[in-house]
Design an enzyme around this catalytic site. Sequence first.
Site, PDB file in Angstrom:
ATOM      1  N   GLU B  29       0.844  -1.201   0.000  1.00  6.62           N
ATOM      2  CA  GLU B  29       0.000   0.000   0.000  1.00  6.62           C
ATOM      3  C   GLU B  29       0.880   1.253   0.000  1.00  6.62           C
ATOM      4  O   GLU B  29       1.775   1.368   0.847  1.00  6.62           O
ATOM      5  CB  GLU B  29      -0.896   0.012   1.249  1.00  6.62           C
ATOM      6  CG  GLU B  29      -1.882  -1.150   1.275  1.00  6.62           C
ATOM      7  CD  GLU B  29      -2.400  -1.447   2.686  1.00  6.62           C
ATOM      8  OE1 GLU B  29      -2.187  -0.631   3.603  1.00  6.62           O
ATOM      9  OE2 GLU B  29      -3.006  -2.521   2.861  1.00  6.62           O
ATOM     10  N   GLU B  60      -5.070  -6.133   3.115  1.00  5.35           N
ATOM     11  CA  GLU B  60      -3.880  -6.895   3.502  1.00  5.35           C
ATOM     12  C   GLU B  60      -4.000  -8.380   3.181  1.00  5.35           C
ATOM     13  O   GLU B  60      -3.017  -9.026   2.823  1.00  5.35           O
ATOM     14  CB  GLU B  60      -3.562  -6.702   4.994  1.00  5.35           C
ATOM     15  CG  GLU B  60      -2.857  -5.384   5.309  1.00  5.35           C
ATOM     16  CD  GLU B  60      -3.789  -4.205   5.436  1.00  5.35           C
ATOM     17  OE1 GLU B  60      -5.017  -4.412   5.431  1.00  5.35           O
ATOM     18  OE2 GLU B  60      -3.301  -3.057   5.538  1.00  5.35           O
ATOM     19  N   PHE B  83       2.358  -1.359   8.633  1.00  2.00           N
ATOM     20  CA  PHE B  83       2.716  -1.471  10.052  1.00  2.00           C
ATOM     21  C   PHE B  83       2.540  -2.936  10.451  1.00  2.00           C
ATOM     22  O   PHE B  83       1.550  -3.559  10.065  1.00  2.00           O
ATOM     23  CB  PHE B  83       1.804  -0.608  10.927  1.00  2.00           C
ATOM     24  CG  PHE B  83       2.064   0.876  10.844  1.00  2.00           C
ATOM     25  CD1 PHE B  83       2.757   1.537  11.852  1.00  2.00           C
ATOM     26  CD2 PHE B  83       1.608   1.613   9.761  1.00  2.00           C
ATOM     27  CE1 PHE B  83       2.987   2.914  11.778  1.00  2.00           C
ATOM     28  CE2 PHE B  83       1.831   2.982   9.688  1.00  2.00           C
ATOM     29  CZ  PHE B  83       2.524   3.632  10.699  1.00  2.00           C
ATOM     30  N   ASP B  85       1.519  -4.158  13.004  1.00  2.27           N
ATOM     31  CA  ASP B  85       0.235  -4.327  13.706  1.00  2.27           C
ATOM     32  C   ASP B  85      -0.861  -4.819  12.752  1.00  2.27           C
ATOM     33  O   ASP B  85      -1.787  -5.521  13.151  1.00  2.27           O
ATOM     34  CB  ASP B  85      -0.213  -2.996  14.308  1.00  2.27           C
ATOM     35  CG  ASP B  85       0.921  -2.277  15.028  1.00  2.27           C
ATOM     36  OD1 ASP B  85       0.878  -2.211  16.252  1.00  2.27           O
ATOM     37  OD2 ASP B  85       1.866  -1.807  14.347  1.00  2.27           O
ATOM     38  N   PHE B  86      -0.738  -4.437  11.463  1.00  3.85           N
ATOM     39  CA  PHE B  86      -1.756  -4.822  10.479  1.00  3.85           C
ATOM     40  C   PHE B  86      -1.667  -6.302  10.111  1.00  3.85           C
ATOM     41  O   PHE B  86      -2.534  -6.822   9.407  1.00  3.85           O
ATOM     42  CB  PHE B  86      -1.654  -3.973   9.198  1.00  3.85           C
ATOM     43  CG  PHE B  86      -1.679  -2.483   9.403  1.00  3.85           C
ATOM     44  CD1 PHE B  86      -2.030  -1.920  10.621  1.00  3.85           C
ATOM     45  CD2 PHE B  86      -1.349  -1.631   8.367  1.00  3.85           C
ATOM     46  CE1 PHE B  86      -2.040  -0.540  10.813  1.00  3.85           C
ATOM     47  CE2 PHE B  86      -1.356  -0.252   8.533  1.00  3.85           C
ATOM     48  CZ  PHE B  86      -1.699   0.295   9.763  1.00  3.85           C
ATOM     49  N   HIS B 129      -0.023   0.960  16.407  1.00  2.78           N
ATOM     50  CA  HIS B 129       0.946   1.241  15.344  1.00  2.78           C
ATOM     51  C   HIS B 129       2.374   1.184  15.874  1.00  2.78           C
ATOM     52  O   HIS B 129       3.273   1.806  15.312  1.00  2.78           O
ATOM     53  CB  HIS B 129       0.688   2.621  14.707  1.00  2.78           C
ATOM     54  CG  HIS B 129      -0.521   2.676  13.840  1.00  2.78           C
ATOM     55  ND1 HIS B 129      -1.803   2.604  14.336  1.00  2.78           N
ATOM     56  CD2 HIS B 129      -0.664   2.766  12.491  1.00  2.78           C
ATOM     57  CE1 HIS B 129      -2.669   2.674  13.334  1.00  2.78           C
ATOM     58  NE2 HIS B 129      -2.009   2.773  12.203  1.00  2.78           N
TER      59      HIS B 129
END
Lengths: 334, 327
Positions: B29, B60, B83, B85-86, B129
Amino acid sequence: MVDKLNDDIGEEKRLRLWEMMLKLRLVEKKAYDLFLQNLIKGTSHLALGQEAIAGAFGVALKQGDYTFCTYRGHAHTLARGSSIEGVLGELMGRQCGLMKGKGGSMHLTDVDKGVMGSYAIIGAHLTIANGTALASKYNKTNEVSVCFFGDGTTNIGAFHEALNMAKIWNLPIVFVCENNLYMEYTPIHEVTAVEHPAADRAGAYDLDKIIVDGNDADEMLRTAEKVISKAREGKGPSLIEAKTYRHSGHSRADPGKYRPDEEVKDWMENKDPIKNYRAKLLDFNINEKIISEIEEKIKDQVEKATEISMASPIPEIKEIYTDVWANGGSEWHN
Amino acid sequence: MAQLTYRASVSLAIAQSMRKDQKVFFIGEDVGAAGGVFKATVGLLEEFGKERVMDAPISEQAILGAAMGAAMTGLRPIAEIMFSDFLAVCWDIVANQIAKTRYMSDGQINIPLVIRTANGGGSKFGAQHSQSLENWSMMIPGLKVVAPSCPSDVLGLMDSAVKDPDPVIFYEHKSLYAFKEEIEQTDISIPIGEANMLHEGKDITIIGLALMAQRAKEAALILKDKHDINAKVIDLRSLVPLDLQTIKKSVIETGHVLTVEENPRLCGWGAEISSLISEHCFKNLKGPVTRVTTPHVPLPSADILEDNTIPSVELIVNEVIKKLKGE
């Protein structure tokens, strides 16, 4: 009555489709028998009653094309030409199995035949099938990727992510929703905002709304050939919704009692793709002897494959530790 | 000799891999036209074009699924998850699909892909994040886990990760993107699974990863200058495969061990290292293995809160002194 003069399919292809569907039916029945004998452990999700969909695509696809299916994937695997003992052996956890017992019923994989895996987490394989389609585009080759899934899949996020990506990148892929009217035990219409769980979402991704009678093998074949050609010619993805019905429950543990008796009876007696296709072959004046010979041949193949599978050794325990990594092993520290 | 930032080494490493192998492409992205939200992929679109540098939607699962499918055919995708976290929204593709498909298919399918992702705290981005998630992927059989601590390691480890026939999760540390290093040669390769000794010493072994390895090194310099303590600092570079031999050799020499990790305490990777040390080097230990970790809390956002949550150089120094001198 059939229009024999304007038959766009022809006897040779019809008989191939007949043989294919029959094989899928008889292997699934054998799998069920082997379960009852406790020779197959774990779970299984039979595609009895849904053979026309996998069968039609099996006939329409070319060698080198990629297919992805779900845990209800015995039929789709066989439809690409995988051996019966490879499938039954895997279900029985034998060395002759496609993955020698490493994957089991829900993960049948046969890369040489283009069977890029059977996926047991709903939705994932739609995104992965985009990847083989992307590779064909990247390499400027003309394989087509086909991804089969059930009606329940249309309500998970990955379905929507995958359709959007396939469209924006104009990927050579066909998404095939087999709508057997039940999301596991729940009627799909009770949990879906639209009447046609896949087709009514097609417009959101600028795709055509295609609904087909998934139990009419000829119609399935015509549809499959059309969308595969479209993908192969670089004209982008398709989403089709094939209406069908499973003859048994969702999985081994499910007797399917949530479905009304009348409904089951109607689909079994009036809409069985195998029974109806046999009648159609006769309508087309195909010699019943030829039809019966094919039946005998397939029965014989299934019996022989069953014998091979039962005679095949069980895996060696050391196999637990193989093939985590490309070096063949499973070590994670030196 | 040129000075290179960690950030610039990421785009250079990707470019070098893409120049060498037409099978390598890059997807993520905002990675192309925008050059990445951390500006770590600037220039790639211009050099390689849209066919090889693909700007993807915020999907994702679709990004990693497409990378996996392409890798199954023999291509070598590099996919970015902006990130780390994603990873939580595409963890099925990572943990169930990418990690297990080789095994389940009895080795019929290789998945040679790299997932790069910005990991770790220090940016005051709050709890969603800033996480350090390398331990998540460490516990899944079938994933290799790499976390470089400096620009040269980014270059060398990325080269190996792209060439690796197995899936590699490549954790870049956000707080290291501005880290600079003099680099003589950029086209280098560092084998995955070889730890790096950042500082030599005989008194104690400090084991770190990524930003924590750099902080451990800074702590070692202070310990030597001001406290007459000589610490060995091991930068693990990768958790899977793990360089246990280097750890063992060091523990046998020093007898004292401190692990420094950014993971929250429970099941952080230091626990596994500690367990391995007690299993393999118990008789060499002069005391218990000490784990310095982020406490078992989500990361807070405010300066003073985040700074006091993630292990600091000062904390490492104090823990070593406490351990060796009982102060």
